[in-house]
Design a protein around this motif. Structure first.
Motif, PDB file in Angstrom:
ATOM      1  N   LEU A   1      -6.868  10.739   2.676  1.00  0.00           N
ATOM      2  CA  LEU A   1      -6.884  10.404   1.250  1.00  0.00           C
ATOM      3  C   LEU A   1      -7.979  11.210   0.555  1.00  0.00           C
ATOM      4  O   LEU A   1      -9.156  11.015   0.824  1.00  0.00           O
ATOM      5  CB  LEU A   1      -7.140   8.904   1.050  1.00  0.00           C
TER       6      LEU A   1
ATOM      7  N   THR B   1     -11.836   3.839  10.442  1.00  0.00           N
ATOM      8  CA  THR B   1     -11.006   3.694   9.244  1.00  0.00           C
ATOM      9  C   THR B   1     -11.535   4.559   8.110  1.00  0.00           C
ATOM     10  O   THR B   1     -10.773   5.225   7.405  1.00  0.00           O
ATOM     11  CB  THR B   1     -10.954   2.218   8.802  1.00  0.00           C
TER      12      THR B   1
ATOM     13  N   ALA C   1      -9.523   7.653   6.503  1.00  0.00           N
ATOM     14  CA  ALA C   1      -9.306   7.669   5.057  1.00  0.00           C
ATOM     15  C   ALA C   1      -9.820   8.959   4.443  1.00  0.00           C
ATOM     16  O   ALA C   1      -9.195   9.533   3.536  1.00  0.00           O
ATOM     17  CB  ALA C   1      -9.993   6.466   4.415  1.00  0.00           C
TER      18      ALA C   1
ATOM     19  N   ASP D   1       2.379   0.273  -3.162  1.00  0.00           N
ATOM     20  CA  ASP D   1       2.239  -0.933  -3.972  1.00  0.00           C
ATOM     21  C   ASP D   1       3.147  -2.018  -3.399  1.00  0.00           C
ATOM     22  O   ASP D   1       4.331  -1.792  -3.158  1.00  0.00           O
ATOM     23  CB  ASP D   1       2.626  -0.658  -5.428  1.00  0.00           C
TER      24      ASP D   1
ATOM     25  N   SER E   1      -4.162   1.076   8.880  1.00  0.00           N
ATOM     26  CA  SER E   1      -4.807   0.530   7.682  1.00  0.00           C
ATOM     27  C   SER E   1      -4.783   1.528   6.538  1.00  0.00           C
ATOM     28  O   SER E   1      -4.547   1.171   5.377  1.00  0.00           O
ATOM     29  CB  SER E   1      -6.250   0.138   8.000  1.00  0.00           C
ATOM     30  N   VAL E   2      -5.041   2.800   6.850  1.00  0.00           N
ATOM     31  CA  VAL E   2      -5.087   3.830   5.811  1.00  0.00           C
ATOM     32  C   VAL E   2      -3.682   4.170   5.315  1.00  0.00           C
ATOM     33  O   VAL E   2      -3.459   4.343   4.108  1.00  0.00           O
ATOM     34  CB  VAL E   2      -5.794   5.093   6.342  1.00  0.00           C
TER      35      VAL E   2
ATOM     36  N   THR F   1      -1.140   2.330   4.983  1.00  0.00           N
ATOM     37  CA  THR F   1      -0.553   1.301   4.116  1.00  0.00           C
ATOM     38  C   THR F   1      -1.168   1.275   2.714  1.00  0.00           C
ATOM     39  O   THR F   1      -0.604   0.652   1.814  1.00  0.00           O
ATOM     40  CB  THR F   1      -0.714  -0.094   4.744  1.00  0.00           C
ATOM     41  N   ARG F   2      -2.291   1.963   2.510  1.00  0.00           N
ATOM     42  CA  ARG F   2      -2.989   1.869   1.228  1.00  0.00           C
ATOM     43  C   ARG F   2      -2.220   2.438   0.038  1.00  0.00           C
ATOM     44  O   ARG F   2      -2.255   1.849  -1.046  1.00  0.00           O
ATOM     45  CB  ARG F   2      -4.357   2.570   1.329  1.00  0.00           C
ATOM     46  N   PRO F   3      -1.526   3.576   0.171  1.00  0.00           N
ATOM     47  CA  PRO F   3      -0.912   4.160  -1.028  1.00  0.00           C
ATOM     48  C   PRO F   3       0.262   3.372  -1.583  1.00  0.00           C
ATOM     49  O   PRO F   3       0.729   3.655  -2.693  1.00  0.00           O
ATOM     50  CB  PRO F   3      -0.439   5.545  -0.539  1.00  0.00           C
TER      51      PRO F   3
ATOM     52  N   ASN G   1     -11.320   9.717  -0.772  1.00  0.00           N
ATOM     53  CA  ASN G   1     -12.209   8.994   0.149  1.00  0.00           C
ATOM     54  C   ASN G   1     -13.017   9.938   1.032  1.00  0.00           C
ATOM     55  O   ASN G   1     -13.217   9.685   2.222  1.00  0.00           O
ATOM     56  CB  ASN G   1     -11.388   8.043   1.031  1.00  0.00           C
TER      57      ASN G   1
END
Length: 318
Positions: free
Chosen positions: A122, A114, A118, A182, A175-176, A178-180, A125
């Motif tokens: 990203l 992960t 990332a 809101d 997992s990564v 879905t991070r951006p 990261n």
């Protein structure tokens, strides 16, 4: 220290141990169930039922159960396709070729993967030297699992480890991705939608793979495996996960992945007579060291920091 805080700390340890047992034994339950049910249909049926139960729980307990807007629908779709669908497709296919404990060891690489994903996707990261060292230890652990003895390689085992590695990678990518976005959608509601969408993708994958319902062997062992995976590892396990995530945060809950191989090894030895080879233990230690290096600051704080937490909602009482 207040009595309530002391109770909360001990209850957290008990919940953590229960989750480790439920999820660690799931690798063995999958291995056993695959003798009777085609892999993708097995995983799809498990999450169709579990998703329906969690969905009903979300409707009953959450203030909002329906995603709204493009971002929330993207989140549940990504979670369904990667965190449930692809993750379990590769895991179940991999466990056709390797034992549950070996699969659990490879899956413990997920937090390291992960961080690597990332870093690639990203810009904020990027991995430093320490992170690269941690990733290196993790990859060494997988190599040790795949090739303990280059003169006695078994193609089936290599393919199995690669498939389980792709399972861990799928979870990391999901997992990564879905991070951006809101989202105010409650976690339990998101998990319910992810389970149902993931189940649908697994059924489609099973049909494309040529799996047949006629190949299902309905036996007491198959039924027990399915019920355990669906309700104990699935429904109860994820509800425990949400509670622990709320109590401890994402770094600490990742440590559950390092208890699972231990539980899987003990359960496998007790239930199916598997004995884990020394290379599996070496690989696990390398992956665990990699996680420790990668998350060294958070782990140090988790282990060493004994400063009482203020404003935790529990009044001090002697």
């Amino acid at each position: 220290m207040s009595l309530r805080r002391l109770y909360r700390q001990h209850s957290t340890a008990v919940l953590f141990a229960c989750l480790a047992v439920f999820w660690g034994t799931s690798f063995v339950a999958i291995e056993v169930g695959l003798h009777y049910v085609p892999p993708l249909y097995f995983a799809g049926a498990r999450y169709a039922v579990a998703g329906a139960v969690v969905f009903a729980y979300a409707v009953a307990t959450s203030d909002r159960w329906l995603p709204s807007g493009r971002d929330e629908w993207l989140v549940v779709t990504i979670a369904g396709l990667f965190l449930i669908g692809a993750y379990h497709a590769f895991l179940y296919l991999g466990e056709l070729r390797v034992s549950g404990p070996i699969a659990a060891v490879v899956i413990s690489l997920t937090p390291i993967l992960t961080a690597a994903v990332a870093s690639a996707l990203l810009p904020s990261n990027r991995l430093g030297v320490g992170e690269l060292v941690g990733l290196g230890f993790g990859l060494v652990g997988v190599v040790v699992l795949v090739a303990p003895d280059p003169t006695a390689l078994e193609l089936g085992s290599i393919i199995g480890v690669v498939l389980v590695f792709l399972s861990a990678a799928s979870f990391a990518v999901g997992s990564v991705l879905t991070r951006p976005f809101d989202s105010d959608l409650p976690l339990v509601s998101m998990e319910a939608w992810a389970m149902l969408l993931g189940a649908a993708s697994l059924f489609v994958g099973g049909a494309l793979r040529g799996e047949s319902l006629g190949a299902v062997q309905v036996t007491p062992i198959a039924i027990a495996s399915f019920l355990y995976l669906t309700f104990v590892s699935g429904v109860v396990g994820f509800l425990l996960y949400f509670e622990l995530l709320d109590r401890t945060g994402p770094t600490e809950i990742n440590l559950i992945g390092y208890a699972e191989p231990v539980v899987a090894t003990l359960a496998s030895a007790a239930l199916v007579g598997h004995v884990v080879e020394p290379n599996a233990l070496v690989g696990f230690v390398a992956i665990f060291v990699g996680f420790g290096v990668l998350k060294r600051d958070a782990v140090r704080e988790f282990v060493v920091d004994d400063v009482p937490v203020k404003n935790d909602g529990y009044p001090d009482a002697d």
